[in-house]
Enzyme design. Structure first.
Site, PDB file in Angstrom:
ATOM      1  N   SER A 265       3.777   8.743  -8.195  1.00 55.55           N
ATOM      2  CA  SER A 265       3.688   9.661  -7.064  1.00 55.55           C
ATOM      3  C   SER A 265       5.066   9.912  -6.487  1.00 55.55           C
ATOM      4  CB  SER A 265       2.789   9.076  -5.969  1.00 55.55           C
ATOM      5  OG  SER A 265       3.480   8.069  -5.232  1.00 55.55           O
ATOM      6  N   ASP A 266       5.245  11.096  -5.909  1.00 59.40           N
ATOM      7  CA  ASP A 266       6.403  11.270  -5.053  1.00 59.40           C
ATOM      8  C   ASP A 266       6.161  10.422  -3.812  1.00 59.40           C
ATOM      9  OD1 ASP A 266       8.821  12.105  -4.038  1.00 59.40           O
ATOM     10  OD2 ASP A 266       8.449  14.228  -4.372  1.00 59.40           O
ATOM     11  N   TRP A 267       7.237  10.099  -3.095  1.00 58.95           N
ATOM     12  CA  TRP A 267       7.154   9.150  -1.985  1.00 58.95           C
ATOM     13  C   TRP A 267       6.367   9.771  -0.825  1.00 58.95           C
ATOM     14  CZ3 TRP A 267       8.956   7.442  -6.067  1.00 58.95           C
ATOM     15  CH2 TRP A 267       9.509   6.172  -6.217  1.00 58.95           C
ATOM     16  N   GLY A 269       3.282  11.020  -1.398  1.00 64.22           N
ATOM     17  CA  GLY A 269       2.508  12.113  -1.988  1.00 64.22           C
ATOM     18  C   GLY A 269       1.051  11.798  -2.263  1.00 64.22           C
TER      19      GLY A 269
END
Length: 738
Positions: A265-267, A269
């Site tokens: 995941s993006d941080w 997200g």
């Protein structure tokens, strides 16, 4: 006595372990066994709690391994342009290390502007070595989101508007990184083309645009680059956040493309436990953070894939099938990286890496305009050079969001010019304008304080005074990495330059016609004064060696050979996202321009760009012959080869980027007038001629049929066009597909 007994027990245990080890090494520790067997063996030995721990973060940038089994932690690092400084375990602030100053490489816009696949490999290998030395096993990059609009604040991290070029440049980058036993995590999958409302906006895009424009670089990264990791994006698609999106992750990434790696995941997200379980996410990072600054401390056990998941398993609401799949993929990552005994040790902050960055920077700089051959600066005839503009002295390796770095050093443009020119000419400097006076960014302190007490009137007067007395004026301006410039988390407000630069440039041109504008940016800007300024250079964000690279090009030590990878429109309405809407939208944004992005839209509308995709000049000249084809007709299983002679007709060695575009003359669905399908960067000595050849098959003729959900090459007439840019077509030849 007790001490002796204890020693005997330890010796007995060690000897028995040694005997057992001689008899049988556990399969997961036997590097002679296939990875899938090792994965299954390790998985069978893990408890549910150990599995749950592995799929979410334990700190800002790490996730647990399995200590009981000797499986190491996974450590991530930003970013695509250099290895981020160490931060505190649970905070964004620097950890205060003294040995984490990296080499800052040019931004990926500069790399792509080289159009040089060998340099993409060198870039990946070099940055991978830096990551490996710092014991990071996942590099959070490269970014391959398409340049839909020049207002996207994060465009500087990406590789331009064309899916074919981006695909060809990202693959060697990935291979270079991963040759170090470090995973490249290709981002942001997918449709992350704006920063405004990035955590919530739902992107509406038709399947043709999705498959033809926005997905090809990711597909190439997976199938040709064998990327070991993909990062989900913040935005939504079809109403689901992309970090746990069944259409993107399950159906396309794993289903259609066969991706075997991890999805990270993006941080911040991740937003939903059930979707995260079922829709293809493997590793959750940064929940309850904006991905940049603030975050909830010590929240890791409450991540969506932590206790909430564990509780659902205990209650029987979900099984462990999906959990096992996630852990299998993470274990595979471990065996390719941290548990690979053969991976090299890497190196960090080295002269070789700085030289690699310099080479990339020199080849990425683009000469946009050179009326009256104002460049290169003739030091034999030039006595005084006026350098004007804040960007001549401003650090550009800091700021901009997650790609901000603590560089070992950074040569500013003014420093580079002074170092190269020495006493061959007098260099005088005036700031001219105040942009961002910040001189301390997260612990990185500028060499030159940018605080300014003088008024704009005083700064302008000083700039005009030194310009009037100079033989040549170098205005080094453009954008910076502050909010609403080239900066993660913010989009630009408009196409024009900020801080009154346009007005200042016009005033300078009135007092000295020998003026060169150097645009430091990762984005296109408007240039209302373009006809008043004979020299224009695209100078990018060039990293550690920025000033040396710019100086080398400006004085002619290096012959510029970069070309643009995105269109510079005259005005925003010449860009499809703005002419047709929508950008940035609200909770929804619809890509009404569909497949007509960048030069595809300019061609369709017959809108003359300020500077075209593929444009870039040289200090020498090139002459193209007429393109020929080895056949007039090709079958569905055939290949066709095009040849063209290119000659250096100038007086010095140079490199030309020859571009092949394909035009479908009659199609059942709307198609762009032409699309880039091959390119080659060819080096020629003065007077030398070479034959450039391009071979394509039907994939270069195909479009995505959204009704059939398949790629289709329709029989009929086509043209191959050879160009020096998207608007500088040298010759064309017709052929047909049977």
């Amino acid at each position: 006595m007790f001490k002796n007994v204890k020693t005997i027990v330890v010796l007995v245990l060690l000897s028995s372990f040694g005997l057992n080890a001689q008899n049988k090494v556990p399969v997961y520790l036997d590097d002679k066994k296939p990875i899938n067997e090792r994965v299954e063996d390790a998985l069978s030995r893990m408890t549910t709690d150990e599995k749950i721990a592995m799929i979410h973060a334990q700190s800002k940038f790490s996730s647990p391994g399995v200590p009981r089994l000797g499986i190491p932690e996974n450590w991530m690092t930003d970013g695509p342009h250099g290895i981020r400084t160490e931060v505190l375990w649970d905070e964004w602030e620097q950890a205060g290390w003294t040995n984490d100053s990296c080499i800052a490489f040019p931004a990926l816009t500069a790399l792509s502007a080289t159009w040089n696949k060998e340099l993409a490999l060198l870039y990946g290998k070099s940055i991978g070595e830096e990551a490996r030395f710092r014991n990071k096993n996942v590099l959070l990059g490269p970014g391959v989101n398409i340049y839909r609009t020049p207002l996207n604040g994060r465009n500087f991290e990406y590789m331009g508007e064309d899916p074919f070029l981006t695909s060809k440049m990202v693959v060697p980058y990935i291979k270079g990184v991963q040759s170090n036993g470090v995973a490249a995590c290709v981002k942001h999958f997918a449709l992350n083309n704006q920063e405004t409302n990035r955590n919530a906006v739902n992107v509406n895009v038709d399947d043709r645009a999705l498959y033809e424009i926005y997905l090809p670089a990711f597909k190439a990264a997976v199938q040709d680059g064998d990327a070991w990791a993909i990062m989900g994006s913040y935005n939504k698609y079809k109403g689901q956040h992309c970090c746990h999106n069944e259409f993107l992750l399950n159906d396309i990434l794993r289903g259609e493309w066969g991706f075997k790696g991890v999805v990270i995941s993006d941080w911040g997200g991740v937003h939903d436990t059930k979707q995260a379980i079922h829709n293809g996410l493997d590793m959750e990072f940064g929940s309850w953070t904006n991905g940049l600054t603030w975050g909830t401390s010590n929240a890791y056990d409450n991540y969506y894939l932590a206790k909430p998941y564990s509780e659902m398993i205990k209650k029987g609401e979900v099984g462990t099938k999906e959990l096992d799949e996630k852990v299998r993929r993470i274990l595979r990552l471990s065996f390719l990286t941290t548990m690979n005994k053969e991976r090299p040790f890497g190196s960090f902050g080295t002269k070789e890496h700085a030289e690699a960055g310099l080479k990339i920077a020199e080849e990425g700089i683009v000469l946009l305009q050179n009326k009256n051959n104002i460049l290169p600066i003739d030091l034999g005839k030039t006595k005084k050079i006026a350098v004007i503009g804040e960007n001549a002295i401003k650090m550009m390796t800091v700021g901009g969001g997650s790609s901000s770095l603590k560089a070992k050093y950074e040569i500013t443009p003014l420093e580079g010019l002074k170092k190269r020119i020495g006493n061959q000419a007098e260099i005088v400097y005036a700031r001219g304008y105040v942009g961002d006076p910040t001189s301390n960014y997260n612990g990185v302190v500028a060499k030159v304080s940018l605080e300014e007490k003088r008024s704009q009137e005083e700064l302008t007067a000083e700039a005009l005074k030194i310009a009037k007395d100079a033989d040549v004026v170098l205005f080094i301006g453009g954008l910076n990495k502050s909010p609403n410039q080239d900066d993660e988390g913010h989009d630009r407000k408009g196409l024009e330059l900020s801080y009154g630069q346009d007005k200042l440039i016009s005033e300078l041109a009135k007092v000295n016609k020998n003026i060169v504008y150097v645009n430091i940016s990762g984005n296109a800007v408007a240039m209302p004064w373009v006809n008043e300024v004979p020299g224009i250079v695209q100078g990018w964000f060039l990293g550690t060696e920025a000033g040396n690279a710019l100086a080398a090009v400006l004085v002619g030590d290096v012959n510029p050979s970069g070309k643009l990878t995105f269109t510079f429109p005259v005005k925003l309405s010449d860009n499809g996202a703005h002419a047709l809407g929508e950008f940035p939208g609200g909770d929804e944004v619809t890509y009404k321009e569909s497949i007509f992005v960048g030069y595809r839209y300019a061609d369709k509308q017959k809108a003359k760009p300020l500077f075209a995709f593929g444009h870039g000049l040289s200090y020498t000249t090139f002459e193209y012959g007429k393109v020929t084809a080895d056949k007039k007709q090709m079958g569905a299983g055939d290949k066709i080869t095009f040849s063209v002679k290119v000659k250096n007709t100038g007086k010095r060695e140079g490199s030309e980027i020859v571009q092949l575009y394909i035009s479908d003359l009659k199609s059942s669905l709307p198609r762009p007038i032409k699309e880039l399908k091959e390119f080659d960067k060819v080096s020629l000595k003065a007077g030398e001629e070479k034959t450039v050849t391009f071979t394509i098959d039907k994939t270069a003729l195909s479009f995505f049929d959204d009704k059939k959900h398949d790629w289709v090459a329709e029989p009929g007439a086509f043209e191959a066009l050879i160009g020096a840019s998207a608007v500088d077509i040298k010759s064309k030849v017709g052929f047909s597909l049977q």
